[in-house]
Enzyme design. Structure first.
Site, PDB file in Angstrom:
ATOM      1  N   LYS A 106       3.380  -2.842  -2.463  1.00  0.00           N
ATOM      2  CA  LYS A 106       4.565  -2.481  -1.690  1.00  0.00           C
ATOM      3  C   LYS A 106       5.722  -2.010  -2.570  1.00  0.00           C
ATOM      4  O   LYS A 106       6.643  -1.365  -2.087  1.00  0.00           O
ATOM      5  CB  LYS A 106       5.001  -3.646  -0.808  1.00  0.00           C
ATOM      6  CG  LYS A 106       4.008  -3.882   0.332  1.00  0.00           C
ATOM      7  CD  LYS A 106       4.497  -4.884   1.349  1.00  0.00           C
ATOM      8  CE  LYS A 106       3.572  -4.970   2.539  1.00  0.00           C
ATOM      9  NZ  LYS A 106       2.258  -5.571   2.210  1.00  0.00           N
TER      10      LYS A 106
HETATM   11  C1  LIG Z   1       1.016  -5.369   2.885  1.00  0.00           C
HETATM   12  C2  LIG Z   1      -0.244  -5.731   2.155  1.00  0.00           C
HETATM   13  C3  LIG Z   1      -1.521  -5.275   2.591  1.00  0.00           C
HETATM   14  C4  LIG Z   1      -1.715  -4.473   3.849  1.00  0.00           C
HETATM   15  O1  LIG Z   1      -1.235  -3.164   3.753  1.00  0.00           O
HETATM   16  P1  LIG Z   1      -0.997  -2.271   5.068  1.00  0.00           P
HETATM   17  O2  LIG Z   1      -0.362  -1.039   4.582  1.00  0.00           O
HETATM   18  O3  LIG Z   1      -0.106  -3.102   5.947  1.00  0.00           O
HETATM   19  O4  LIG Z   1      -2.340  -2.061   5.680  1.00  0.00           O
HETATM   20  C5  LIG Z   1      -2.632  -5.618   1.836  1.00  0.00           C
HETATM   21  N1  LIG Z   1      -2.527  -6.381   0.733  1.00  0.00           N
HETATM   22  C6  LIG Z   1      -1.336  -6.839   0.290  1.00  0.00           C
HETATM   23  C7  LIG Z   1      -1.284  -7.702  -0.920  1.00  0.00           C
HETATM   24  C8  LIG Z   1      -0.148  -6.531   0.973  1.00  0.00           C
HETATM   25  O5  LIG Z   1       1.038  -7.009   0.531  1.00  0.00           O
END
Ligand SMILES: *Cc1c(COP(=O)(O)O)cnc(C)c1O
Length: 463
Positions: A106
């Site tokens: 993220k």
């Molecule tokens: C947010 C997140 C996901 C999921 O990603 P999306 O874009 O919501 O599908 C997977 N793994 C981790 C560690 C995350 O923080």
């Protein structure tokens, strides 16, 4: 490039409006009017371009009417100061997206979004106040992304006592323009308080409030970049040596298999551990732009709404169930609307196959991959790894997705295993903490605690 709402393809807005508003007025998500194509010269040299150059080429066609090239160049240089190594493990690659400041993918989206907001609001005098509710991971990435950005304040609401000590320090340890509020309640209470704040008359008179939620187009576009970069590298046979923060405790014996056995020169299959499906949607954009991508595996935990849809053609959102891969505990993925606005069911089925993995299998996968290779997966990456194993078992079926595929397989490592030490360490022993997380652990929590009550929130924000 103009953007329209997934629910109304007649009114188009510029990138600046789509980014700053986040959600369209009709409740839809913003999507680009068309998906641009890479020029042949770019497409042919992806394997040898640097990450910042790929980021520039990937994002530019989406934003160039609103962000001049020189500004975009600086934005990508300063946002992506960490690497996304493609590390061979056993018969596949891990694309390690967890070397940013909060050790999860993220960071790519949040850091670019923060720079977009700062630039697009450069002529505004009034401070923008971003409110975010978090169950743990998003708050840290948004806090870190916006930390020190001029003209913007961030307040993160988190459920007191329900985030890990590390997450609390990531959210509430920065200070400066980032404040944290510990709410005596649940994540749902935090979300409810944020929603009430947005419609509170006095607060809106006195403050310029905004959100930074995960469906924002300016968070999605930068995520297409690592698919483009990694597919270019894998196809041309370039990959990374283990770096300082690679979560491998021992052994490198088998990893050359992946580069020896004739997979080079071929398009890539990505496996994406998914929750809200923003990450996978970004991958679809990268593929549609012309990156060398053969297809995707959508990997979920027991919250299997999308794998079930791919199997049956029927979309049935459900309430989410708690798992050890909790950043993917989503029963009604918010980006589903965006995926289906661009692509039909048949299109999606031709490109994506879905698999889901329960907690027991996730734990077994972490253990087995560690025993065989010394590499430590986090619970989200382990869901992805197991989904690839399931796909390999079905691959011989001529009816199947990508039957006969023999190119490189890349699993997205979405978080560093040290972030989920309470799950991972009982399975593999102690996991070294990367420098960014060690630094965060040194911070002091500076948060205000409030009741789960709108008047308490308003009073704190106005004080
Ligand atoms: C947010 C997140 C996901 C999921 O990603 P999306 O874009 O919501 O599908 C997977 N793994 C981790 C560690 C995350 O923080």
């Amino acid at each position: 490039m103009k953007y329209y709402s997934t629910r109304d393809k007649t009114t188009a807005v510029p990138f600046s409006v789509a980014a700053l508003n986040g959600l369209a007025a009709d409740g839809g998500l913003f999507i680009p009017q068309e998906i641009p194509q890479f020029a042949p010269a770019v497409k042919n040299s992806l394997g040898s371009m640097g990450f910042a150059d790929i980021a520039f080429e990937t994002i530019r066609p989406y934003v160039h009417e609103d962000i001049p090239d020189s500004v975009l160049g600086n934005m990508v240089e300063s946002a992506f100061t960490f690497s996304a190594p493609l590390v061979p493990v056993h018969d596949r690659f891990m694309l390690e997206l967890f070397h940013g400041p909060t050790a999860a993918f993220k960071d790519f989206g949040a850091r670019f979004m923060a720079r977009c907001f700062a630039y697009l609001r450069r002529n505004e005098d009034r401070e923008l106040h971003i409110l975010v509710a978090t169950s743990g991971d998003t708050g840290g990435a948004v806090a870190d992304g916006f930390y020190g950005v001029e003209g913007i304040r961030v307040t993160v609401l988190y459920p007191k006592g329900r985030v890990s000590p590390l997450q609390e320090r990531q959210i509430a340890g920065l200070g400066g323009n980032v404040s944290a509020i510990a709410v005596e309640g649940s994540f749902d209470d935090c979300q409810r308080l944020v929603k009430s704040a947005f419609v509170h008359p006095e607060l809106n008179r006195k403050m310029n409030l905004s959100s930074a939620n995960s469906i924002n187009i300016s968070r999605l576009l930068p995520q297409a970049v690592y698919y483009v970069a990694a597919s270019g590298l894998a196809k041309s046979g370039r990959y990374s040596e283990d770096g300082q923060a690679t979560p491998r405790l021992r052994g490198k014996a088998e990893e050359q298999q992946v580069v020896r056995d004739g997979r080079l020169g071929k398009d890539v299959l990505f496996c994406v551990p998914s929750g809200n499906f923003g990450n996978l949607t970004a991958g679809l954009y990268a593929q549609a732009m012309g990156a060398p991508i053969a297809g995707f595996i959508a990997a979920t935990n027991i919250n299997k709404t999308v794998p079930a849809y791919l199997a049956s053609g029927v979309y049935e959102p459900r309430s989410s169930v708690a798992t050890i891969s909790n950043a993917m505990d989503v029963g009604a993925p918010s980006n589903f609307e965006r995926m289906t606005a661009h692509w039909s069911y048949e299109d999606l089925r031709a490109t994506i196959s879905g698999f889901w993995v329960d907690d027991d299998k996730t734990r077994l996968t972490i253990q087995r991959v560690f025993d065989q290779t010394g590499y430590v997966l986090d619970p989200h990456g382990a869901v992805g790894w197991n989904a690839v194993d399931q796909w390999i078992h079905t691959k011989t079926d001529p009816e199947n997705h990508l039957h006969g595929f023999s190119g490189p397989v890349v699993v997205l490592g979405t978080a560093h295993p040290a972030k989920f030490a309470e799950t991972v360490e009982p399975l593999v022993g102690s996991v070294p903490v990367p420098p960014s997380l060690a630094q965060a652990m040194e911070r002091t929590v500076q948060s205000v605690t409030i009741r789960a009550d709108v008047s308490a929130l308003v009073e704190t924000l106005l004080s």
